[in-house]
Design an enzyme around this catalytic site. Structure first.
Site, PDB file in Angstrom:
ATOM      1  N   LYS A  82     -24.866 -24.620  49.228  1.00  0.00           N
ATOM      2  CA  LYS A  82     -24.184 -25.692  48.490  1.00  0.00           C
ATOM      3  C   LYS A  82     -24.789 -27.062  48.834  1.00  0.00           C
ATOM      4  CE  LYS A  82     -22.712 -22.618  46.963  1.00  0.00           C
ATOM      5  NZ  LYS A  82     -22.763 -21.177  47.271  1.00  0.00           N
ATOM      6  N   THR A 118     -17.850  -7.770  60.818  1.00  0.00           N
ATOM      7  CA  THR A 118     -19.293  -7.869  61.052  1.00  0.00           C
ATOM      8  C   THR A 118     -20.084  -8.276  59.815  1.00  0.00           C
ATOM      9  OG1 THR A 118     -19.245  -5.470  60.787  1.00  0.00           O
ATOM     10  CG2 THR A 118     -19.421  -6.310  63.032  1.00  0.00           C
ATOM     11  N   GLY A 119     -19.419  -8.426  58.672  1.00  0.00           N
ATOM     12  CA  GLY A 119     -20.083  -8.995  57.503  1.00  0.00           C
ATOM     13  C   GLY A 119     -21.087  -8.076  56.836  1.00  0.00           C
ATOM     14  N   VAL A 170     -30.550  -8.676  45.322  1.00  0.00           N
ATOM     15  CA  VAL A 170     -30.042  -7.489  44.626  1.00  0.00           C
ATOM     16  C   VAL A 170     -28.787  -6.939  45.303  1.00  0.00           C
ATOM     17  CG1 VAL A 170     -32.282  -6.851  43.645  1.00  0.00           C
ATOM     18  CG2 VAL A 170     -31.660  -6.015  45.917  1.00  0.00           C
ATOM     19  N   ASP A 221     -16.718  -8.606  54.325  1.00  0.00           N
ATOM     20  CA  ASP A 221     -17.784  -7.885  53.610  1.00  0.00           C
ATOM     21  C   ASP A 221     -17.962  -6.447  54.075  1.00  0.00           C
ATOM     22  OD1 ASP A 221     -18.230 -10.325  52.437  1.00  0.00           O
ATOM     23  OD2 ASP A 221     -20.347 -10.475  52.982  1.00  0.00           O
ATOM     24  N   HIS A 235     -13.737 -16.478  51.104  1.00  0.00           N
ATOM     25  CA  HIS A 235     -12.286 -16.761  51.096  1.00  0.00           C
ATOM     26  C   HIS A 235     -11.467 -15.473  51.092  1.00  0.00           C
ATOM     27  CE1 HIS A 235     -13.934 -17.134  46.996  1.00  0.00           C
ATOM     28  NE2 HIS A 235     -12.825 -16.564  46.569  1.00  0.00           N
ATOM     29  N   HIS A 284      -4.208 -38.288  33.857  1.00  0.00           N
ATOM     30  CA  HIS A 284      -5.119 -38.717  32.791  1.00  0.00           C
ATOM     31  C   HIS A 284      -5.865 -39.959  33.223  1.00  0.00           C
ATOM     32  CE1 HIS A 284      -6.705 -39.590  28.819  1.00  0.00           C
ATOM     33  NE2 HIS A 284      -6.340 -40.855  29.015  1.00  0.00           N
TER      34      HIS A 284
HETATM   35  P1  NAI Z   1     -24.984  -9.653  43.137  1.00  0.00           P
HETATM   36  O1  NAI Z   1     -24.337  -8.330  43.230  1.00  0.00           O
HETATM   37  O2  NAI Z   1     -24.229 -10.836  42.696  1.00  0.00           O
HETATM   38  O3  NAI Z   1     -26.234  -9.556  42.140  1.00  0.00           O
HETATM   39  C1  NAI Z   1     -27.281  -8.651  42.321  1.00  0.00           C
HETATM   40  C2  NAI Z   1     -27.925  -8.380  40.984  1.00  0.00           C
HETATM   41  O4  NAI Z   1     -29.132  -7.667  41.198  1.00  0.00           O
HETATM   42  C3  NAI Z   1     -27.056  -7.525  40.070  1.00  0.00           C
HETATM   43  O5  NAI Z   1     -26.915  -8.161  38.823  1.00  0.00           O
HETATM   44  C4  NAI Z   1     -27.833  -6.222  39.986  1.00  0.00           C
HETATM   45  O6  NAI Z   1     -27.684  -5.574  38.742  1.00  0.00           O
HETATM   46  C5  NAI Z   1     -29.268  -6.689  40.196  1.00  0.00           C
HETATM   47  N1  NAI Z   1     -30.181  -5.668  40.681  1.00  0.00           N
HETATM   48  C6  NAI Z   1     -29.951  -4.735  41.626  1.00  0.00           C
HETATM   49  N2  NAI Z   1     -31.065  -3.980  41.806  1.00  0.00           N
HETATM   50  C7  NAI Z   1     -32.019  -4.466  40.983  1.00  0.00           C
HETATM   51  C8  NAI Z   1     -33.375  -4.134  40.723  1.00  0.00           C
HETATM   52  N3  NAI Z   1     -33.982  -3.130  41.364  1.00  0.00           N
HETATM   53  N4  NAI Z   1     -34.062  -4.841  39.795  1.00  0.00           N
HETATM   54  C9  NAI Z   1     -33.459  -5.870  39.145  1.00  0.00           C
HETATM   55  N5  NAI Z   1     -32.178  -6.228  39.351  1.00  0.00           N
HETATM   56  C10 NAI Z   1     -31.465  -5.533  40.266  1.00  0.00           C
HETATM   57  O7  NAI Z   1     -25.686  -9.859  44.559  1.00  0.00           O
HETATM   58  P2  NAI Z   1     -26.384 -11.136  45.207  1.00  0.00           P
HETATM   59  O8  NAI Z   1     -26.658 -12.178  44.192  1.00  0.00           O
HETATM   60  O9  NAI Z   1     -27.505 -10.605  46.006  1.00  0.00           O
HETATM   61  O10 NAI Z   1     -25.262 -11.688  46.151  1.00  0.00           O
HETATM   62  C11 NAI Z   1     -24.793 -10.860  47.209  1.00  0.00           C
HETATM   63  C12 NAI Z   1     -23.336 -11.073  47.489  1.00  0.00           C
HETATM   64  O11 NAI Z   1     -23.123 -12.329  48.042  1.00  0.00           O
HETATM   65  C13 NAI Z   1     -22.492 -10.942  46.257  1.00  0.00           C
HETATM   66  O12 NAI Z   1     -21.640  -9.841  46.430  1.00  0.00           O
HETATM   67  C14 NAI Z   1     -21.702 -12.191  46.180  1.00  0.00           C
HETATM   68  O13 NAI Z   1     -20.342 -11.891  46.072  1.00  0.00           O
HETATM   69  C15 NAI Z   1     -21.978 -12.916  47.485  1.00  0.00           C
HETATM   70  N6  NAI Z   1     -22.252 -14.308  47.176  1.00  0.00           N
HETATM   71  C16 NAI Z   1     -21.249 -15.059  46.663  1.00  0.00           C
HETATM   72  C17 NAI Z   1     -21.482 -16.364  46.299  1.00  0.00           C
HETATM   73  C18 NAI Z   1     -20.389 -17.128  45.676  1.00  0.00           C
HETATM   74  O14 NAI Z   1     -19.252 -16.705  45.748  1.00  0.00           O
HETATM   75  N7  NAI Z   1     -20.652 -18.248  45.031  1.00  0.00           N
HETATM   76  C19 NAI Z   1     -22.781 -16.996  46.493  1.00  0.00           C
HETATM   77  C20 NAI Z   1     -23.761 -16.106  46.997  1.00  0.00           C
HETATM   78  C21 NAI Z   1     -23.480 -14.816  47.330  1.00  0.00           C
END
Ligand code: NAI
Length: 469
Positions: A51, A147-148, A274, A316, A325, A448
């Protein structure tokens, strides 16, 4: 004994200490300089530093492209990347130091090293802590595993955090890649892809799924795709990855596109985003009769208790969305259960946010989900463009969409794509928790001019009563 000091663990430790327990928290994290750190992924290499970079890159983009709309001319705009990254690191230092302060304030003992369960005895649950110089054994009445997770990597695509990075390396590039490839158009791919695009990279995202942001409300996902494409992010959906070859200077990614045509993407750097996998390596779960499920999570019930009544797991490392959160809420809940209280989490009321520009935030169910359930619904939507405050700040992209039960008017889902959606969603979370009707939001006074008026107008629109459109 809490294992892990991310948002799940450190909050559980504080709440347990508030409730009069003697608390220790095991944490092995060290920063690149080798200094032990509290705070886990979120504070060190996740939410907080990303952020900070999102804010800096947004300032840069605004200065280059949007200040002139306000009549402000700026010439010779320069970018000092090491200062920008340094600012991010200073914020991490401050906030992780804040957790150290909170530990001291609450008399929580920080055990530096790797925590491992070693079995049960008359003295309690055994936890062995291996630090730099020694390994010590402890016994606890109750254990909270927090442990995340760690970044999932792809087979045959080693992450060196120089040419190929996961979330950690992508927060600390030493130069702005001319061409940046991202595998996975999920939360991290979009947020970090946005950071580097704003700073000047030509960013291409390769996503395996045929739909963009599948968990998001379809109307919002469609608008997001439109906005991100307009900003210059190139997003390929329905991609099948082929060989990824790296050299000292770049990466070449073979893939077949949604039509099955073979393509090659050459880039200076690659981010692999991913998804993430739970951290259970060398945790000694079997010593206390625990195991992981097929997704690598520690199985827990509704209240985060494992099959041992004195061992809990939060965040996690258990089922549910990987959100800081959500982990915090579970940490508080578990500490209160250990205290004999009866807390509860309504997981339907946990909001999700994607910190792009515009931001995306939602709580409750999506329209496509509710339709699949066969639920009779009514929908209200109101554009930011019709809001005076949004016009004033020059951020008129997006809308608020509210879904309510067709008969009872109960709120079922609120979906926002707009500037500050992460803050606007909080009102919707309160409303959902209190089982409000759309009419309730429509009847409440909103300041407003403010962006929050769009939430009210969307709620009024559910019953075709919007005023300013
Ligand atoms: P994500 O699950 O959001 O996205 C991973 C994406 O990679 C998916 O759309 C999936 O279909 C794609 N994918 C998987 N294998 C693939 C492949 N071989 N080729 C192409 N695409 C592929 O996971 P991301 O972005 O890595 O984030 C991890 C975790 O961290 C998430 O579960 C998220 O909840 C958390 N996170 C949350 C944030 C927030 O709340 N703002 C910010 C950053 C992370």
């Amino acid at each position: 004994m809490v294992i892990g000091s991310g948002p799940g663990g450190y909050i559980a430790a504080i709440r347990a200490a508030q409730l009069g327990r003697t608390v220790a928290c095991v944490e092995q994290w060290k920063n690149p300089a080798g200094k032990p750190k509290l705070g886990g992924t979120c504070l060190n290499v996740g939410c907080i530093p990303s952020k900070a970079l999102l804010a800096s890159s947004e300032e840069y983009e605004n200065t280059l492209h949007h200040l002139r709309d306000h009549g402000i001319g700026v010439e010779n705009v320069t970018l000092d990347l090491s200062k920008m990254v340094g600012r991010k690191e200073a914020i991490v230092e401050k906030i992780t130091g804040g957790v150290e302060f909170l530990f001291r304030k609450n008399k929580i003992t920080w055990l530096k090293g790797h925590g491992k369960l070693t079995g049960k005895s008359g003295r309690g649950i055994g936890v062995e802590v291996s630090g730099d110089d020694e390994t010590k054994a402890y016994w606890a009445t109750d254990v909270i595993i927090a442990t995340g997770s760690k970044a999932r990597h792809l087979d045959d695509v080693p992450v060196d955090n120089v040419i190929v990075s996961d979330n950690e390396g992508a927060l600390s590039f030493d130069s702005i890649p001319k061409k940046l490839a991202v595998i996975g158009a999920g939360v991290i791919g979009l947020e970090l892809g946005s950071v580097w695009r704003r700073l000047g990279s030509d960013v291409t995202l390769l996503e395996a799924l045929p739909t963009f942001l599948g968990a998001t409300d379809e109307t919002v996902a469609k608008e997001a795709a439109r906005q991100f494409t307009k900003q210059g992010l190139k997003i390929h959906l329905g991609v099948t990855l082929g060989n990824v070859t790296t050299s000292a200077t770049g990466v070449s990614i073979a893939f077949s596109d949604k039509d099955g045509a073979d393509q090659t993407l050459d880039a200076d750097r690659l981010i692999v985003s991913v998804g993430r996998i739970p951290n259970t390596d060398n945790l000694g779960l079997d010593s206390v009769g625990l195991f992981v499920d097929e997704r690598g999570c520690i199985p827990v019930g509704e209240h985060c208790c494992t099959n041992d009544p004195h061992i809990y797991a939060v965040g996690d490392v258990v089922r549910g969305p990987m959100l800081a959160h959500k982990a915090e809420d579970e940490g508080v809940m578990v500490a209160e259960i250990i205290d004999g209280q009866k807390p509860h989490i309504d997981y339907n009321c946990i909001p999700s946010v994607i910190y792009t520009e515009p931001e995306i935030a939602w709580v409750g169910k999506t329209e496509q989900h509710l339709k699949a359930e066969g639920r009779a619904i009514k929908v209200g939507q109101f554009p930011m463009l019709a809001n005076g405050r949004a016009l004033g700040i020059g951020q008129t992209e997006g809308f608020v969409k509210i879904i309510a039960d067709a008969k009872t008017d109960e709120l079922l889902g609120v979906h926002i794509i707009s500037v500050n959606a992460s803050d606007l969603i909080a009102e919707a979370v309160v409303a959902l928790e209190f089982k409000a009707a759309a009419e309730d939001i429509g009847m409440i006074s909103h300041p407003h001019p403010s962006l929050s008026e769009v939430v009210r107008e969307a709620a009024l629109a559910v019953n075709k009563r919007a005023l300013n459109i």
